[in-house]
Scaffold this active site. Structure first.
Site, PDB file in Angstrom:
ATOM      1  N   ARG A  16     -51.085  12.666  -5.495  1.00  0.00           N
ATOM      2  CA  ARG A  16     -51.386  12.774  -4.865  1.00  0.00           C
ATOM      3  C   ARG A  16     -51.330  13.790  -4.211  1.00  0.00           C
ATOM      4  O   ARG A  16     -51.003  15.082  -5.330  1.00  0.00           O
ATOM      5  CB  ARG A  16     -49.407  12.829  -4.490  1.00  0.00           C
ATOM      6  N   SER A  50     -45.759   8.206  -0.436  1.00  0.00           N
ATOM      7  CA  SER A  50     -44.146   7.853  -0.810  1.00  0.00           C
ATOM      8  C   SER A  50     -43.407   7.845   0.777  1.00  0.00           C
ATOM      9  O   SER A  50     -43.684   8.254   1.687  1.00  0.00           O
ATOM     10  CB  SER A  50     -43.806   7.454  -2.110  1.00  0.00           C
ATOM     11  N   HIS A  51     -42.666   9.248  -0.292  1.00  0.00           N
ATOM     12  CA  HIS A  51     -41.175   9.981   0.415  1.00  0.00           C
ATOM     13  C   HIS A  51     -42.096  11.290   0.654  1.00  0.00           C
ATOM     14  O   HIS A  51     -41.203  11.667   1.805  1.00  0.00           O
ATOM     15  CB  HIS A  51     -39.995   9.713  -0.418  1.00  0.00           C
ATOM     16  N   ASP A  87     -37.942   5.009   2.751  1.00  0.00           N
ATOM     17  CA  ASP A  87     -39.011   5.641   2.957  1.00  0.00           C
ATOM     18  C   ASP A  87     -40.455   5.982   3.981  1.00  0.00           C
ATOM     19  O   ASP A  87     -40.063   4.832   4.353  1.00  0.00           O
ATOM     20  CB  ASP A  87     -39.290   6.749   1.972  1.00  0.00           C
ATOM     21  N   ASP A 132     -43.383   4.176   2.832  1.00  0.00           N
ATOM     22  CA  ASP A 132     -43.687   3.077   1.536  1.00  0.00           C
ATOM     23  C   ASP A 132     -43.096   2.289   1.907  1.00  0.00           C
ATOM     24  O   ASP A 132     -43.294   1.279   1.013  1.00  0.00           O
ATOM     25  CB  ASP A 132     -45.384   3.382   1.045  1.00  0.00           C
ATOM     26  N   ASP A 177     -40.509   1.832  -0.625  1.00  0.00           N
ATOM     27  CA  ASP A 177     -39.930   0.917  -1.446  1.00  0.00           C
ATOM     28  C   ASP A 177     -38.667   1.932  -2.236  1.00  0.00           C
ATOM     29  O   ASP A 177     -37.498   2.144  -2.652  1.00  0.00           O
ATOM     30  CB  ASP A 177     -40.624   1.527  -2.683  1.00  0.00           C
ATOM     31  N   ARG A 178     -38.324   2.786  -1.073  1.00  0.00           N
ATOM     32  CA  ARG A 178     -36.699   4.011  -1.612  1.00  0.00           C
ATOM     33  C   ARG A 178     -35.994   3.400  -0.793  1.00  0.00           C
ATOM     34  O   ARG A 178     -36.000   2.803   0.594  1.00  0.00           O
ATOM     35  CB  ARG A 178     -37.183   5.658  -1.895  1.00  0.00           C
ATOM     36  N   THR A 235     -38.639   8.292 -16.044  1.00  0.00           N
ATOM     37  CA  THR A 235     -38.514   7.390 -15.433  1.00  0.00           C
ATOM     38  C   THR A 235     -39.671   7.118 -14.484  1.00  0.00           C
ATOM     39  O   THR A 235     -41.285   7.305 -15.030  1.00  0.00           O
ATOM     40  CB  THR A 235     -38.036   8.889 -14.275  1.00  0.00           C
ATOM     41  N   GLU A 267     -33.873   3.234 -10.363  1.00  0.00           N
ATOM     42  CA  GLU A 267     -33.434   4.657 -10.192  1.00  0.00           C
ATOM     43  C   GLU A 267     -32.302   5.578  -9.669  1.00  0.00           C
ATOM     44  O   GLU A 267     -32.185   5.141  -7.987  1.00  0.00           O
ATOM     45  CB  GLU A 267     -35.578   4.892 -10.784  1.00  0.00           C
ATOM     46  N   SER A 317     -33.363   7.995  -7.572  1.00  0.00           N
ATOM     47  CA  SER A 317     -34.607   8.820  -6.660  1.00  0.00           C
ATOM     48  C   SER A 317     -34.441   7.599  -5.382  1.00  0.00           C
ATOM     49  O   SER A 317     -35.056   7.533  -5.162  1.00  0.00           O
ATOM     50  CB  SER A 317     -35.488   8.942  -7.536  1.00  0.00           C
ATOM     51  N   LYS A 329     -39.702  -1.207  -6.787  1.00  0.00           N
ATOM     52  CA  LYS A 329     -38.389  -0.825  -5.953  1.00  0.00           C
ATOM     53  C   LYS A 329     -38.603  -1.473  -4.752  1.00  0.00           C
ATOM     54  O   LYS A 329     -40.194  -1.485  -4.148  1.00  0.00           O
ATOM     55  CB  LYS A 329     -37.755   0.487  -5.870  1.00  0.00           C
TER      56      LYS A 329
END
Length: 561
Positions: free
Chosen positions: A24, A116-117, A289, A291, A293-294, A358, A377, A379, A390
């Site tokens: 990233r 991601s986020h 988020d 993508d 996954d959260r 993590t 997790e 997060s 996730k």
């Protein structure tokens, strides 16, 4: 038309080391000459002989630079012997959907274009991660291999004249170096929606949401935060469950996420929180988020569910989900910083319980070995063995299944759980984009305290509460399946009453360093107090021990969750 690949000389570029979930950086870094080309070439080279004639999945969250990166990846993959790419229409695929596609079609792996986020747009972040054959994130040894290759790369291969559009569903075939190369553009939602229908009872969920037999509708508000989950939310909630047009907001993916930070927490999803808090008609809220996954779960009047509690509640109620009734429950796991609420559920249900570093990749081996069914997790990541990532939408459907089964709202379910198991008060302080050297100096200070052992056995007091340190270490993990080791996963300060302080440098930022401080305290009786008030003394003690303010100059965290 026959196309020919060419070899382009290049040189190594510093800093291409993948973090917890891929590489990233700022978009403008990826746009620098040969930066993306180098990394994609090394990612492919790391696959070895398996790459020749393989099929890969390719897609992402639609953030800025996705289109350009997909076009480059197609050209480079074709030149390196890949036979087929499966690409989501318009380049859109959520991270959970990529995992599902890899597993469904049993392909070599997938390239996921996401940060991601993290924020998107030309001024913000982009990312490239690789998922392996089981659908999960690349393990450490593969990430290390990719990085090693980036330090010695001398050339990359590319087919400059290969232009393939991916805006519409269809199959495109090319001849590259005398071999057939295929790009299949698919609906990004079909495979994932079918998977969800095989896990959950959609007719029951539809009845819950629409209301029937004298039961009022259960009104939901789903916020995709302008990320990729929008296309899945439209298909599942609006089309399949008929939740109503007012039940979904910000569900059109935007390449800059509408200039918001697509991180589903109380700070960045404040619009959702305020909407549910101020509108009595909403019974449930959820955010995802960039993508997908959260997830964040809130109940009526924006009653907040911590990710640790979310995992524990789901673990205690899996019998209401058809997938688990059919396949059984084989064990639970959480990341080390996650509060230990699920541990007590595992103990009561006599299930195996694992504490891992993590990073979702650490759950994959346990799932593949049949020893893990549900994990999470702190997060805002929750998932099960249906894939190896996730999965935000899965978590929301799981919660709705529990609500439908118990005929209770979110707050009542949580309070019932706390009365049975007690409560882990938990919070996380994020100090984002700290000066890297200062953050490292703070961690070295904590490491020094571990080596000397000088504070073990000492008591610290704040606001009338006293905590005595039982142990201080840097968490390490030995995988019970392959015996691989992960060292230095976070400094832990463990207190005699079971409370914990944990300090980590995050591996998901694109610049500077993010310091995460985790505060966890268990209460058996006093389970309905204000969480931040309960944890404030321990927060102050953590700041005192770490000297975070002195090292970083930060008076307040960027985000509190």
């Amino acid at each position: 038309m026959s196309l020919t690949s060419v070899v382009v000389p290049t040189t190594p570029i510093e800093g291409q080391k993948p973090g917890t979930s891929g590489l990233r950086k700022k978009v403008k870094v990826f746009m620098e000459p040969n930066y993306t080309e180098n990394f994609i070439q090394c990612l492919l080279d790391a696959q070895g002989e398996k790459l020749q004639g393989s099929t890969l999945v390719l897609g992402g969250d639609g953030r800025y630079y996705t289109t350009k990166c997909i076009r480059l990846t197609i050209k480079i993959a074709a030149a390196n012997g890949v036979s087929k790419l499966i690409i989501g229409q318009r380049g859109l695929l959520s991270t959970p959907a990529v995992s599902s596609l890899i597993r469904t079609y049993k392909v070599l792996g997938g390239i996921v274009l996401t940060a991601s986020h993290n924020p998107g747009g030309i001024r913000n972040d982009f990312g490239i991660k690789y998922n392996i054959e089981n659908g999960g994130p690349a393990p450490d040894h593969l990430s290390h291999r990719i990085y090693d290759l980036t330090t010695t790369i001398k050339q990359y291969k590319i087919v400059h004249d290969l232009d393939c559009e991916f805006q519409e569903i269809g199959t495109h075939s090319f001849q590259v170096d005398g071999k057939e190369f295929t790009v299949e553009v698919i609906d990004p939602t079909d495979n994932y929606v079918e998977l969800m229908k095989s896990i959950f009872d959609f007719p029951k969920l539809k009845t819950l949401i629409r209301g029937t037999d004298g039961q009022p509708p259960f009104n939901v508000l789903i916020d995709s935060m302008n990320g990729v989950t929008g296309v899945y939310v439209k298909r599942i909630f609006l089309d399949e469950l008929n939740s109503g047009q007012d039940s979904a907001v910000r569900y059109i993916p935007l390449d800059n996420f509408g200039e918001i930070h697509p991180d589903p927490n109380l700070t960045y999803a404040k619009d959702l929180v305020d909407s549910v808090k101020n509108n009595e008609s909403f019974d449930f809220g959820a955010a995802f988020d960039g993508d997908g996954d959260r997830n964040m779960i809130i109940g009526k009047r924006a009653f907040f569910v911590t990710p640790s509690d979310s995992l524990a509640v789901l673990a205690n109620n899996l019998e209401c989900i058809p997938y688990f009734k059919k396949n059984g429950v084989h064990g639970f796991a959480r990341s080390m910083p996650t509060a230990a609420a699920v541990d007590r559920v595992a103990q009561k249900l006599n299930k195996e319980m694992f504490e891992v570093p993590t990073g979702w990749k650490y759950f994959g081996n346990l799932m593949d070995a049949g020893r893990l069914s549900l994990c999470g997790e702190e997060s805002f990541g929750t998932g099960s063995d249906h894939i190896r990532e996730k999965d935000g939408i899965w978590a929301v459907l799981a919660w709705l299944s529990v609500i439908e089964y118990k005929r209770k709202g979110v707050e009542d379910i949580l309070k019932e759980h706390w009365q049975l198991y007690g409560r882990n008060y938990f919070t996380r302080y994020d100090y984002e984009e700290c000066e890297s050297d200062a953050a490292s100096d703070m961690m070295q200070h904590l490491e020094g305290l571990i080596k000397t052992g000088e504070i073990v056995g000492k008591s610290f007091s704040d606001s009338g509460k006293q905590y005595k340190i039982k142990k201080m270490d840097n968490f390490s993990y030995t995988d019970p399946i392959d015996n691989s080791e992960a060292m230095n996963q976070g400094v832990r300060i463990l207190f005699e009453d079971g409370s914990r302080l944990i300090f980590r440098l995050s591996g998901t930022g694109s610049s500077g360093a993010t310091i995460r401080v985790y505060i966890d305290s268990y209460e058996k009786e006093n389970v309905t107090a204000d969480a931040q008030a309960m944890l404030k003394p321990l927060v102050n003690i953590g700041l005192q021990i770490s000297k975070l303010k002195e090292f970083t100059g930060r008076e307040e965290p960027t985000v509190i969750t």
